[in-house]
Design an enzyme around this catalytic site. Sequence first.
Site, PDB file in Angstrom:
ATOM      1  N   GLN A 126       0.827  -1.208   0.000  1.00 22.20           N
ATOM      2  CA  GLN A 126       0.000   0.000   0.000  1.00 22.20           C
ATOM      3  C   GLN A 126       0.861   1.258   0.000  1.00 22.20           C
ATOM      4  O   GLN A 126       1.651   1.451   0.930  1.00 22.20           O
ATOM      5  CB  GLN A 126      -0.886  -0.011   1.251  1.00 22.20           C
ATOM      6  CG  GLN A 126      -1.769   1.214   1.399  1.00 22.20           C
ATOM      7  CD  GLN A 126      -2.395   1.302   2.787  1.00 22.20           C
ATOM      8  OE1 GLN A 126      -1.778   0.891   3.777  1.00 22.20           O
ATOM      9  NE2 GLN A 126      -3.588   1.833   2.870  1.00 22.20           N
ATOM     10  N   GLY A 127       0.724   2.084  -1.014  1.00 24.45           N
ATOM     11  CA  GLY A 127       1.491   3.325  -1.086  1.00 24.45           C
ATOM     12  C   GLY A 127       0.636   4.541  -0.762  1.00 24.45           C
ATOM     13  O   GLY A 127       0.175   5.230  -1.676  1.00 24.45           O
ATOM     14  N   SER A 129       1.050   6.673   2.771  1.00 20.04           N
ATOM     15  CA  SER A 129       1.790   7.674   3.560  1.00 20.04           C
ATOM     16  C   SER A 129       3.016   8.183   2.812  1.00 20.04           C
ATOM     17  O   SER A 129       3.625   7.464   2.013  1.00 20.04           O
ATOM     18  CB  SER A 129       2.269   7.074   4.883  1.00 20.04           C
ATOM     19  OG  SER A 129       1.175   6.735   5.692  1.00 20.04           O
ATOM     20  N   GLU A 244     -13.309  -2.182   6.576  1.00 21.90           N
ATOM     21  CA  GLU A 244     -13.250  -3.193   7.616  1.00 21.90           C
ATOM     22  C   GLU A 244     -13.662  -2.578   8.931  1.00 21.90           C
ATOM     23  O   GLU A 244     -12.935  -1.793   9.523  1.00 21.90           O
ATOM     24  CB  GLU A 244     -11.848  -3.783   7.734  1.00 21.90           C
ATOM     25  CG  GLU A 244     -11.906  -5.069   8.496  1.00 21.90           C
ATOM     26  CD  GLU A 244     -10.561  -5.743   8.649  1.00 21.90           C
ATOM     27  OE1 GLU A 244     -10.555  -6.857   9.133  1.00 21.90           O
ATOM     28  OE2 GLU A 244      -9.544  -5.150   8.301  1.00 21.90           O
ATOM     29  N   SER A 383      -3.936   7.166  13.308  1.00 26.40           N
ATOM     30  CA  SER A 383      -3.542   7.025  14.717  1.00 26.40           C
ATOM     31  C   SER A 383      -4.765   7.182  15.625  1.00 26.40           C
ATOM     32  O   SER A 383      -5.802   7.698  15.208  1.00 26.40           O
ATOM     33  CB  SER A 383      -2.521   8.101  15.069  1.00 26.40           C
ATOM     34  OG  SER A 383      -3.149   9.371  15.095  1.00 26.40           O
ATOM     35  N   ASN A 384      -4.615   6.738  16.872  1.00 28.62           N
ATOM     36  CA  ASN A 384      -5.748   6.829  17.791  1.00 28.62           C
ATOM     37  C   ASN A 384      -6.192   8.276  18.006  1.00 28.62           C
ATOM     38  O   ASN A 384      -7.360   8.528  18.298  1.00 28.62           O
ATOM     39  CB  ASN A 384      -5.395   6.148  19.121  1.00 28.62           C
ATOM     40  CG  ASN A 384      -5.489   4.627  19.000  1.00 28.62           C
ATOM     41  OD1 ASN A 384      -5.556   4.094  17.886  1.00 28.62           O
ATOM     42  ND2 ASN A 384      -5.497   3.937  20.123  1.00 28.62           N
ATOM     43  N   GLU A 385      -5.270   9.202  17.829  1.00 28.79           N
ATOM     44  CA  GLU A 385      -5.646  10.613  17.965  1.00 28.79           C
ATOM     45  C   GLU A 385      -6.505  11.049  16.777  1.00 28.79           C
ATOM     46  O   GLU A 385      -7.481  11.783  16.940  1.00 28.79           O
ATOM     47  CB  GLU A 385      -4.391  11.488  18.080  1.00 28.79           C
ATOM     48  CG  GLU A 385      -3.660  11.343  19.417  1.00 28.79           C
ATOM     49  CD  GLU A 385      -3.108   9.946  19.651  1.00 28.79           C
ATOM     50  OE1 GLU A 385      -2.581   9.328  18.705  1.00 28.79           O
ATOM     51  OE2 GLU A 385      -3.232   9.456  20.797  1.00 28.79           O
TER      52      GLU A 385
END
Lengths: 398, 382
Positions: A126-127, A129, A244, A383-385
Site C-alpha cells: 500500500q502506497g 503515507s 473493515e 492514529s488513535n488521535e
Amino acid sequence: MDLNFTKEEIAFRDEARHFFRTAIPESIRAKVAEGEGLTRDDMITAQRILNARGWATPNWPVEWGGQDWSPVQVYLYQDEMQQANCPSPIAFNTSMVGPVIAQFGNEEMKRRFLPATANADIFWCQGFSEPGSGSDLASLRTKAERKGDKYIVNGQKIWTTLAQYADWIFCLVRTDPAAKQQEGISFLLIDMKTPGITVRPIVTMDGGREVNEVFFDNVEVPAENLVGRENKGWDYAKFLLGNERTGIARVGNSKAKIARIKELAALEFAGEQPLIQNARFLEKLAAVEVELKALEMTQLRVVSDERKLEKGKQNPASSILKLKGSVIQQQLTELLMEVVGPYVMPYQREFDGKNEPIVGPEYATEAAPMYFNYRKVSIYGGSNEIQRNIIAKAILGL
Amino acid sequence: MDFDLSEDQRLLKESVDRFITDQYGFEQRKKYMREPAGYNPAMWDQITEIGLLGLPFEDTLGGFGGGGVETAIVMEAFGRGLVLEPYFATVILGGGLLRRAAPEATLGALAPRVAGGKLKLAFGHVERHSRYDLADVTTTARKDGSGYVLNGAKSVVIHGDAADKILLTARTGGERRDRAGIGLFMVDPTSPGVARRGYPTQDGLRAAEITLDNVRVSAGDVLNDNALPLIEHVVDEAIAALCAEAVGAMQVMQDLTLEYLKTRKQFGRPIGSFQVLQHRSVDMLVALEQARSMALFAAVMAEETNPIERRKAISAAKVQIGRSARHLGQEAIQLHGGIGMTNEYAVGHYFKRVTMIDQMFGDADTHLAFLARHGGLFGRAA
C-alpha cells in the site's frame, strides 16, 4: 435478545474452528502464536489454502469469490481464524485493494487482477503515507503526470509495509496539483518491477524489517492501471479505510494472547508459586480480560446491528473498536513480556542464520520485540488521535 | 445471536421511558426529594399502575415474569431519571428474595401485595465489619419453639426506613464467615426489639440502621434457614440491575456534557471546538459503550444457573461499570467546570449516584479480585 448463537451459527463456528486448526500448517500457526515474523512463502501458502476453499475473500462480491455471509458468520470466521493463530489473508490484497477494484474498477481490470489478488499470485503493498503526509494524508505530493497513454510518477512513499515482498503497489498519487487537496488525487496500480522504483528498508526498534521507503523516479505506468476515474482517488481511499469495521478490534487475536499468557504464567515462577497463582498478576490480567469481554460484546452489538443499518450508516459503538482494540492488544504484549521475566533481555535475532542455541526458553525470544513492535497498532491506519478527531466530529457532533 | 428486543420488551421500554420523560424531569425530582418520605408516594402509585412492581413474579401472582433483560430496561430508564422511590429495594432485592428463597406459600401471599404497591421491602445484609462479604454474618438467630429470636444489627439497609417488612440475614449455625448456616428472615420493623433509624444517602436516596434486640420471628416469617447460594443469585441479579441503572445515569452525564461543550462559549467560540476537550469526550463515549456492553452481558448472565460462571460474568460487569462510571463521571464534572460542582445543576447528582452504585455489593476492586481468583474470563483456567 439472545446472546447464544443459533444451531446453524454454531455448526459454522465448529466447521471454521476445525478447518483453521487442521488445514493451516502447524509450523505457520506456531510462528503467529510466538509473534515470529512470517516469510513471504508462509503468507502465500496460508492464503492459497484459504482461497482454495473460497475463504480468503469472504467480504468480496459473490461473483468475484465472496461468500455472502451474515455479519455473524463473518464475525465467527474472523474470531476462529484469529484464535487459531491462523494468519489473516494478506490485508493489502483482500481487505484493501481487492474491494476497491471490485467496486470501482472496470471489467477488464477486475478480470486481470481479482483472481490473482485472491490467490496471492500478486502480493500487494500500500502506497499511501509520505514523509510529509502522515495523519494529514490528503497533503500527499507524489505526482503522476499524464503523458499520452502513460502516467509518469515521481515522489516517495514511506511506512510501506512488506514492500520487499510485493509484486504490485496501489498508490494514491496527485494528478491535479491545481485542485483542492482531496480533489486532485488518483488511485493507481503500479508493477513493482517497473524501472525507476527503489525500495529501501526501515528497520524498526524491535529489529524487524516490515516497513520501507519506496522511491519513484520517472516511473512509467500504463494509463489503464488507473482505478475508476482520475481525481476520484480520495473517495476510493475513504471506501477502503471504512471497509473493515469489525475485524479491526482483533478480539480473537487478543483471546489467543490471553490463552498464551496463562499458559506461560503456569511455567514461570514468582517465589514459591507459579505466576498464575500470583494475585497481583492475575488482577492485572483480569482487568484487561474485562475490557476485552466488553469489547467483544460491543463488537457483537455492531455485528447484530449491521443487518438493520442502511449501507453507509454507522453504529456509534463501531467507532470505538479500533481505539479500544489497539490498546488492549498493546496491554497484552506488555503482560506477555512481564510473564517472561529476565529472559526477555537477550536480543536473539543476533543468532539468525548462525548455528547457535537460543538463550533461555524458546517462548522468551519474541516477547520484547513483540511488545516494541505492537506500539504500531495505535499509530497505523489512522492514529488513535486521528480516530478521536473523527469520532468527535462524526459521532459526537463537536 | 441477536440484540433485538421482543415486542413485549419494546412496549415495556416505551412505557417506562415515557414515564421518566413525563414525570421525572430533574426539576420534578427535586420536588419529590423534599417530600417527607424522601420520595413521592404519587410516583410510587404510578409505578404500580404501569405494572412495574410485579416484574419478577409470574402472572398468577400479579406480575409479568420479567427476567434480566426486562429488569435492565426498567433500571436503565430509572437511572436516567434518578428515581427516588424504593423500587430497587422492594422489587429487585425484596421481590427477588421472595421468588428465589421463600417458601411457595409465603411467595403466594406476599408477591401480589408487592405487585399491588401495598408492601414495600428492604434487604439487610451489611454489618459493621462485613464490608461486601455476604457470608460474614454475626447477627444471630436462636431457635425458639417453631420460630427464632434474632439479635444483632444491620447497616446501610437501602430504603430500610420506607419498608413495611425487612428481609435480613442472621446466623442459624456455624462460625462467623461460614457459608452454611445463614438464614433469611422477615422482620416487621414495628415489632418489639426492633429499632430503626432512617437517614439520607449521599445520592439523595434513603437508608436505615436496624438493630435487633431479642426480636421474635414466627415460623411463617422464616423464609429460609440456609439461604446463602440463593441470596447470592438474587444479589447477582441486583448487581446486573444496578449496572443498567448506572448506564442510564452515565448516558445522561454524557448527553449533558456534550450539550454543554456545544453551547458554552469561551475565547469567542464553543469550548467543544477545542481538541483537548473533544478527545476527552471521545474517551467518555468509549467508557459508556463498554459499560453498556457489559450491562447487557450482565442482564443476560444474571439468569445463568451455573453459579461460578454467573458470578464471574456479574463481577466482570461490576468492574467495567465501576471503572467506566468513575472515569466518565469525573470527566463530566471537569468538563462542565464550576457549574458542574453545584447542587443546583443535574450532573453532580448523576455523579453521586454512580459513585454510590460502585460501593454497593462490592466495588470494582473487590469484584476484580474475585474474577482473578477464579481464573478470569478467557483461555485456560488457573
